[in-house]
Design an enzyme around this catalytic site. Structure first.
Site, PDB file in Angstrom:
ATOM      1  N   SER A 197       0.827  -1.192   0.000  1.00 15.45           N
ATOM      2  CA  SER A 197       0.000   0.000   0.000  1.00 15.45           C
ATOM      3  C   SER A 197       0.874   1.260   0.000  1.00 15.45           C
ATOM      4  O   SER A 197       1.645   1.474  -0.938  1.00 15.45           O
ATOM      5  CB  SER A 197      -0.964  -0.039   1.192  1.00 15.45           C
ATOM      6  N   ASP A 214     -10.017  -3.398  -5.831  1.00 19.57           N
ATOM      7  CA  ASP A 214      -9.124  -2.444  -5.164  1.00 19.57           C
ATOM      8  C   ASP A 214      -9.058  -1.206  -6.044  1.00 19.57           C
ATOM      9  O   ASP A 214      -8.856  -1.310  -7.262  1.00 19.57           O
ATOM     10  CB  ASP A 214      -7.735  -3.079  -5.004  1.00 19.57           C
ATOM     11  N   HIS A 255      -8.493  -4.326  -1.169  1.00 15.58           N
ATOM     12  CA  HIS A 255      -7.258  -3.785  -0.613  1.00 15.58           C
ATOM     13  C   HIS A 255      -7.029  -4.386   0.778  1.00 15.58           C
ATOM     14  O   HIS A 255      -7.950  -4.504   1.571  1.00 15.58           O
ATOM     15  CB  HIS A 255      -7.365  -2.262  -0.509  1.00 15.58           C
TER      16      HIS A 255
END
Length: 312
Positions: A154, A250, A280
């Site tokens: 991320s 995502d 995610h």
């Protein structure tokens, strides 16, 4: 027919999301979110921990290594996630300990400053200082400086990709690889997936908040360097071998796929995994079949970068 967020979610993950807390990142919620994301170090009897800090800048590093390890162990230099605004270097300890144990590598996790108090380039500067320290102290750390790769998930993926670009541009010795797990790569929100509504864990609104916190007044302007938002980088040749993993549900999906395609066109050895129905942060749902598959893919790729046999 336009795609919609929730309809794309893997059924096992969708079931796990029932009653899951809402991760809606915003400035007023940031203090509470930070208090819940300051993880404590995890321990394991077969993995030892050393806490260090860099000279001068005082960047904290956690070094995890198998108790039984070689003096020239390969290294994964790790940057945690958290949207650039929350988290600490201990939040991925369980995963790093698993990799230490299964891959026989050393994992080093860096404590970078958080936005919005410390926007770009401060967090990336911290990561660079930590990596330089590890390489300069390779002998003391009993590691192989020729087998140091970087990685993150991320926001940590954004920092890892930015660090790889900066490292290449400064003509340092080549890194062994970059491992990018559902990375934040582009602040502009130009892709179809970046506009998906109703996605859990990391919404388009949270993504915008993270980027705005990190880039400040540069956000969505032309004054954003490639190492700040790697999806904007125009020259990708000379980067190390790359792994990118992302889910179809995502908001970062399309920028990850595009970055992988451009790496391929730049002759960078690249492996892209797109997981159907994965949201995610889907590794949080470790019992889901798609999460188990992704974990095997990651460990297998890392094993190959370290010159190990692939993981069964």
């Amino acid at each position: 027919m336009a795609e919609t967020g929730p309809a794309w979610i893997d059924p096992e993950i969708g079931e796990s999301l029932r009653g899951f807390p809402n991760f809606d990142f915003s400035l007023d919620k940031l203090p509470a979110m930070r208090s819940g994301s300051m993880f404590e170090p995890q321990t394991a009897p077969d993995v030892k921990r050393i806490e260090l800090s860099t000279e001068g800048s005082g960047v904290a590093l956690s070094v995890l290594r198998p108790v039984e390890s070689a003096d020239d162990s390969p290294v994964l230099f790790w940057m945690h996630g958290g949207g650039m605004v929350i988290g600490n270097r201990h939040m991925d300890d369980a995963r790093l300990i698993e990799w230490c144990r299964g891959l026989g590598c050393v994992c080093v996790s860096v404590e970078y400053r958080l936005a919005p108090e410390s926007p770009y380039p401060a967090p990336l500067d911290d990561c660079e200082a930590g990596l330089r320290f590890v390489i300069e102290h390779a002998h003391d750390l009993h590691i192989d400086p020729q087998r140091i790769g970087i990685g993150g998930r991320s926001a940590g993926g954004a920092l890892a990709a930015g660090l790889a670009l900066r490292w290449r541009d400064n003509a340092h010795a080549p890194l062994a690889f970059q491992y990018l797990e559902y990375p934040m790569l582009d602040d502009r929100g130009l892709t179809a997936s970046s506009q998906l509504e109703g996605l859990p864990i990391w919404s388009r609104e949270s993504n915008a908040f993270g980027w705005r916190s990190y880039l400040g007044d540069r956000y969505r302007t032309e004054d954003v360097p490639g190492d700040a938002a790697p999806g904007r980088a125009t020259e990708l040749s000379g980067l190390p071998a790359t792994f990118i993993g992302v889910g179809t549900a995502d908001c970062l999906r399309d920028e990850s796929i595009d970055f992988a395609a451009r790496l391929c066109r730049a002759a960078v050895p690249t492996e892209l995994h797109v997981y159907s129905g994965a949201v995610h942060g889907f590794d949080m749902f470790a019992d889901a079949a798609v999460a188990r598959t992704a974990a095997r893919d990651s460990a297998d790729w890392l094993a190959r970068q370290f010159g190990r046999r692939t993981v069964a």
